[in-house]
Design an enzyme around this catalytic site. Structure first.
Site, short mmCIF file in Angstrom:
data_model
loop_
_atom_site.label_atom_id
_atom_site.label_comp_id
_atom_site.label_asym_id
_atom_site.label_seq_id
_atom_site.Cartn_x
_atom_site.Cartn_y
_atom_site.Cartn_z
N LYS A 1 0.82 -1.22 0.00
CA LYS A 1 0.00 0.00 0.00
C LYS A 1 0.85 1.26 0.00
CE LYS A 1 -4.38 -1.57 1.92
NZ LYS A 1 -5.41 -1.30 2.93
N LYS B 1 -6.31 -10.28 -8.28
CA LYS B 1 -7.46 -10.27 -7.38
C LYS B 1 -8.55 -9.33 -7.88
CE LYS B 1 -7.69 -9.47 -2.95
NZ LYS B 1 -7.38 -9.06 -1.57
N LYS C 1 -11.53 -3.28 -5.92
CA LYS C 1 -12.34 -2.07 -6.07
C LYS C 1 -11.59 -1.01 -6.87
CE LYS C 1 -10.73 0.29 -1.94
NZ LYS C 1 -10.06 -0.53 -0.96
#
Ligand code: TRP
Length: 354
Positions: free
Chosen positions: A116, A208, A211
């Site tokens: 991240k 994956k 969003k």
């Protein structure tokens, strides 16, 4: 080892649209866990959300939307405790104490932080780095024994176990002196699995479902209507071969494996079961069957979410009630922790009470 009553805790971040991956990997399993004897707590982790900047109005909306998704999917707010993290101050307080238990070396190993924070690590928030410690506090404020999570949270659960273990060891004398036997925190079990522990992108079976994927066709959002769901499945990437009749035949076929896994998870069966029915079938047969199943399972949830989000007052009342009930469990834990670490607090210490 002390015995702990079974308690289930899990959390979902209110950042961006919930999609099929969140549903099959988390929310659907939360619903199933309600069949156990145990108390279940389901938390909208808004304090985790702000480890990356969030637009305030959007954040408020997303907290309500995740809550609506919980309720629409079948979490019963009377039986389970549904709440948002920031309304129960014990999470933040316990996180501070755990900051003084967890080691820098442990956090330096967290792969999610590395992903991240990306290249510009100097510019990441301290909160993003400390994220797993707050997560340990979420879980251990309730002394939760079981945590259903996705595969990607496995390392964070291991850190939670390490923190519990180190606290139990570092304060062993005080824990015993305060009448808690040989362990104050349980060593929490992660519950990872099911046929769709990892739901992959509909456009690329090696990535994956996310969003943040720029293509909306890569994911099925929980708010998609029947037409959108059916269309995304019809357009999903596949290979030209028919489905194999054995699970081993899905190896090296990520897109086929993903669609079979999604079918299995939605139907509540195994990949083997799916291939027993569809082995040898072409995608031109399998995709419409999957689309039908997805529409019947998901479209009613989207409809119910729309109904619920139209009445934010009702959602806020559910969260207020859940937060009060959550706090009633977390507050005595924090009082005991303060006594164990040697703080002086207002009111009788738990030791004096006993
Ligand atoms: N980190 C989890 C996720 O991104 C969310 C989370 C926060 C959580 N606190 C938790 C999950 C406690 C389980 C238990 O999915």
């Amino acid at each position: 080892m002390a015995a702990f009553t079974e308690l289930v805790f899990s959390g979902v971040q209110p950042t961006g649209n919930l999609h099929l991956g969140n549903y099959l990997g988390a929310v659907k399993r939360f619903v199933e866990m309600q069949a156990r004897e145990a108390q279940c707590l389901y938390c909208v982790v808004d304090m985790h959300a702000i480890t990356l900047w969030q637009d305030p109005e959007a954040l408020r909306g997303q907290i309500r939307e995740v809550t609506a998704a919980f309720l629409a999917a079948g979490i019963d707010p009377k039986r389970s405790i549904v709440f948002n993290q920031s309304q129960v101050h014990q999470h933040a307080e316990l996180a501070w104490i755990f900051n003084c238990v967890a080691r820098l070396g442990w956090l330096n190993r967290m792969t999610q932080f590395k992903d991240k924070a990306g290249k510009d690590r100097e510019n990441a928030s301290i909160g993003l780095y400390d994220y797993p410690v707050l997560m340990a506090a979420d879980i251990l404020a309730y002394r939760a024994t079981h945590v259903p999570v996705g595969e990607d949270q496995k390392q964070h659960l291991e850190l939670t176990r390490d923190i519990a273990q180190k606290f139990n060891t570092d304060f062993a004398g005080s824990i015993a002196a305060h009448g808690h036997g040989d362990a104050f925190f349980p060593i929490t079990e992660p519950l990872i699995g099911g046929p769709a522990a990892r739901v992959m992108s509909l456009r690329d079976g090696t990535k994956k479902m996310s969003k943040s994927d720029p293509s909306d066709n890569a994911r099925i959002n929980l708010t998609d209507d029947a037409d959108a769901i059916a269309q995304k499945i019809r357009r999903a990437k596949t290979d030209p071969e028919p489905l194999p009749s054995e699970v081993a035949g899905l190896k090296e076929r990520p897109e086929a494996d993903n669609l079979v896994g999604i079918y299995a998870a939605l139907a509540g069966i195994t990949r083997e079961d799916v291939l027993r029915d569809f082995g040898g079938a072409q995608f031109s047969t399998f995709k419409p069957a999957l689309a039908d199943l997805a529409v019947t399972s998901l479209a009613p949830i989207a409809g119910e979410m729309r109904r619920l989000t139209a009445d934010p007052g009702h959602i806020d009342a559910v969260l207020a009630d859940g937060s009060a009930r959550a706090e009633a469990i977390a507050a005595p834990t924090l009082d005991a922790v303060k006594d164990i670490v040697g703080f002086v607090r207002r009111g009788p210490s738990l030791q004096a009470v006993r």
